[in-house]
Design a protein around this motif. Structure first.
Motif, PDB file in Angstrom:
ATOM      1  N   PRO A  38     -10.186   3.794   2.783  1.00  0.00           N
ATOM      2  CA  PRO A  38     -10.029   2.336   2.775  1.00  0.00           C
ATOM      3  C   PRO A  38      -9.082   1.910   1.659  1.00  0.00           C
ATOM      4  O   PRO A  38      -8.740   2.709   0.780  1.00  0.00           O
ATOM      5  N   ARG A  39      -8.684   0.665   1.656  1.00  0.00           N
ATOM      6  CA  ARG A  39      -7.678   0.172   0.716  1.00  0.00           C
ATOM      7  C   ARG A  39      -8.066   0.425  -0.736  1.00  0.00           C
ATOM      8  O   ARG A  39      -7.215   0.822  -1.550  1.00  0.00           O
ATOM      9  N   ALA A  40      -9.324   0.225  -1.086  1.00  0.00           N
ATOM     10  CA  ALA A  40      -9.734   0.408  -2.480  1.00  0.00           C
ATOM     11  C   ALA A  40      -9.548   1.846  -2.931  1.00  0.00           C
ATOM     12  O   ALA A  40      -9.099   2.111  -4.062  1.00  0.00           O
ATOM     13  N   ALA A  41      -9.873   2.810  -2.061  1.00  0.00           N
ATOM     14  CA  ALA A  41      -9.701   4.222  -2.410  1.00  0.00           C
ATOM     15  C   ALA A  41      -8.223   4.568  -2.538  1.00  0.00           C
ATOM     16  O   ALA A  41      -7.820   5.292  -3.451  1.00  0.00           O
ATOM     17  N   TRP A  42      -7.406   4.059  -1.623  1.00  0.00           N
ATOM     18  CA  TRP A  42      -5.974   4.342  -1.663  1.00  0.00           C
ATOM     19  C   TRP A  42      -5.324   3.736  -2.906  1.00  0.00           C
ATOM     20  O   TRP A  42      -4.525   4.376  -3.582  1.00  0.00           O
ATOM     21  N   ASP A  43      -5.662   2.496  -3.222  1.00  0.00           N
ATOM     22  CA  ASP A  43      -5.073   1.836  -4.389  1.00  0.00           C
ATOM     23  C   ASP A  43      -5.399   2.600  -5.669  1.00  0.00           C
ATOM     24  O   ASP A  43      -4.537   2.771  -6.538  1.00  0.00           O
ATOM     25  N   SER A  44      -6.640   3.053  -5.790  1.00  0.00           N
ATOM     26  CA  SER A  44      -7.036   3.805  -6.981  1.00  0.00           C
ATOM     27  C   SER A  44      -6.269   5.112  -7.078  1.00  0.00           C
ATOM     28  O   SER A  44      -5.745   5.473  -8.143  1.00  0.00           O
ATOM     29  N   PHE A  45      -6.166   5.833  -5.965  1.00  0.00           N
ATOM     30  CA  PHE A  45      -5.438   7.094  -5.962  1.00  0.00           C
ATOM     31  C   PHE A  45      -3.961   6.871  -6.275  1.00  0.00           C
ATOM     32  O   PHE A  45      -3.357   7.629  -7.047  1.00  0.00           O
ATOM     33  N   HIS A  46      -3.369   5.845  -5.689  1.00  0.00           N
ATOM     34  CA  HIS A  46      -1.947   5.580  -5.908  1.00  0.00           C
ATOM     35  C   HIS A  46      -1.682   5.278  -7.379  1.00  0.00           C
ATOM     36  O   HIS A  46      -0.678   5.746  -7.949  1.00  0.00           O
ATOM     37  N   GLN A  47      -2.556   4.515  -8.011  1.00  0.00           N
ATOM     38  CA  GLN A  47      -2.393   4.214  -9.431  1.00  0.00           C
ATOM     39  C   GLN A  47      -2.329   5.485 -10.269  1.00  0.00           C
ATOM     40  O   GLN A  47      -1.471   5.635 -11.139  1.00  0.00           O
ATOM     41  N   ILE A  48      -3.263   6.396 -10.003  1.00  0.00           N
ATOM     42  CA  ILE A  48      -3.368   7.600 -10.831  1.00  0.00           C
ATOM     43  C   ILE A  48      -2.277   8.610 -10.490  1.00  0.00           C
ATOM     44  O   ILE A  48      -1.614   9.147 -11.382  1.00  0.00           O
ATOM     45  N   ALA A  49      -2.057   8.878  -9.203  1.00  0.00           N
ATOM     46  CA  ALA A  49      -1.196   9.982  -8.786  1.00  0.00           C
ATOM     47  C   ALA A  49       0.279   9.609  -8.687  1.00  0.00           C
ATOM     48  O   ALA A  49       1.145  10.442  -8.952  1.00  0.00           O
TER      49      ALA A  49
END
Length: 344
Positions: free
Chosen positions: A167-178
């Motif tokens: 979902p969007r929340a998981a993707w946004d968090s991953f994108h920030q870090i990676a």
């Protein structure tokens, strides 16, 4: 039939022959892996459980393309050996091949299950340290995160597997870090219930205060099973983060007691327990300790900041937590603030 002693000895011999395994000196610890960029190749591996069929793999590859990345499945991705995605040696070689492939920028596990710990004796941690790449996954992949931290000093990401719903929340968090090499602050979600305080039951502070240390942890069941092996990093001064799923309260209590008796809980600077999904009392009522009582009894007497409620674990909207990087927690506010990036 081989005895258990012969089997363990055989694993050790295979580890030496395949990887030339020996401890990593502090001076040889790896640098941060490079960040992801749009168009990069993402290696897909199955260190534990198998994928059902090629159609499942195609769906996973479609998800990776939606991330703006190019999927590259391990050569033996669709193999199966019982509940495992092929033999231990095959899965280990697939993983090492991804670390060796110059075109592969980062590596992501497709799923968890069981079996990642079986790969640890076969991995060449020196080669991984020399060519660090970002490894991503959670649940059973905790064994690989801890092995990388202990034997290669390579930061990794405890985050969604490739087969997750993203979902969007998981993707946004991953994108920030990676992708962005960001250092966000994550907070336990605040409820909006009808009570006077307006706060729900998302945050439980067992002992207040702030603490700084390296983030180390993952799935409690997997971590506790590595106690006594050379694949656990030093937890001295660390921020221990944990999560689990489908475990009865007494089993959570038992595993935390093991960490305490092994001296691990006595070393940490702080504790964050994320989500314990489906860990409710099966008997209902108060015929048993609730999961929160278990955690309170284990953590409140440690003398370090400790809280529960971070979005870490077997949930769709999980955050991506870098393993091995410095962070600060505030147990009263229920926050985790990264103090350094996971990628370069």
């Amino acid at each position: 039939m081989l005895s258990r002693r012969q089997t363990v000895a055989g694993l050790g011999a295979a580890a030496v022959s395949l990887s030339g395994f020996w401890p990593i000196a502090a001076a040889d610890r790896a640098a941060r892996p490079p960040r992801l960029r749009q168009g990069d190749v993402l290696g897909l591996v199955a260190p534990a459980g198998f994928i059902g069929d090629r159609f499942g793999l195609a769906e996973i590859e479609a998800t990776v393309r939606a991330m703006g990345l190019v999927p590259r499945a391990a050569p033996h991705m669709l193999e199966r050996a019982g509940y495992l995605a092929g033999s231990d040696e095959t899965r280990a070689r697939d993983l090492m091949a991804m670390f060796a492939d110059d075109e592969v920028r980062a590596i992501m596990a497709v799923r968890g299950g069981w079996g990642s710990a079986r790969l640890l004796p076969y991995l060449d941690f020196h080669a991984i340290a020399r060519r660090p790449k970002l490894f991503v996954g959670f649940s059973d992949n905790t064994a690989l995160h801890l092995g990388l931290a202990a034997r290669a000093g390579v930061p990794s990401i405890h985050g969604p597997n490739a087969a997750a719903s993203w979902p969007r929340a998981a993707w946004d968090s991953f994108h920030q870090i990676a992708f962005e090499a960001a250092m966000p602050t994550y907070a336990a979600p605040v409820g909006t219930g009808p009570n006077l305080s307006g706060r729900g039951s998302d945050l439980r502070t067992f002992r207040g205060g702030k603490a700084r240390g390296r983030l180390l942890g993952g799935n409690l069941t997997v971590l506790s099973a590595l106690v006594g092996t050379p694949y656990l990093p030093d937890f001295s001064g660390a921020i221990l983060f944990l999560e689990d799923t489908n475990e009865a309260e007494y089993r959570i209590d038992r595993m935390l007691t093991q960490l305490a008796l092994a001296g691990i809980l006595g070393k940490v600077a702080g504790v964050v327990f994320g989500q314990c999904t489906h860990c409710e009392n099966p008997d209902g009522g108060y015929s048993n300790f609730t999961i929160y009582e278990v955690l309170d009894r284990q953590f409140s007497g440690l003398g370090v900041p400790a809280f529960q409620g971070a979005m870490i674990g077997h949930i769709a909207a999980q955050i991506s937590i870098p393993v091995g990087v410095m962070a600060e927690i505030d147990a009263d506010a229920g926050t985790i603030r990264l103090l350094e990036p996971a990628v370069s």
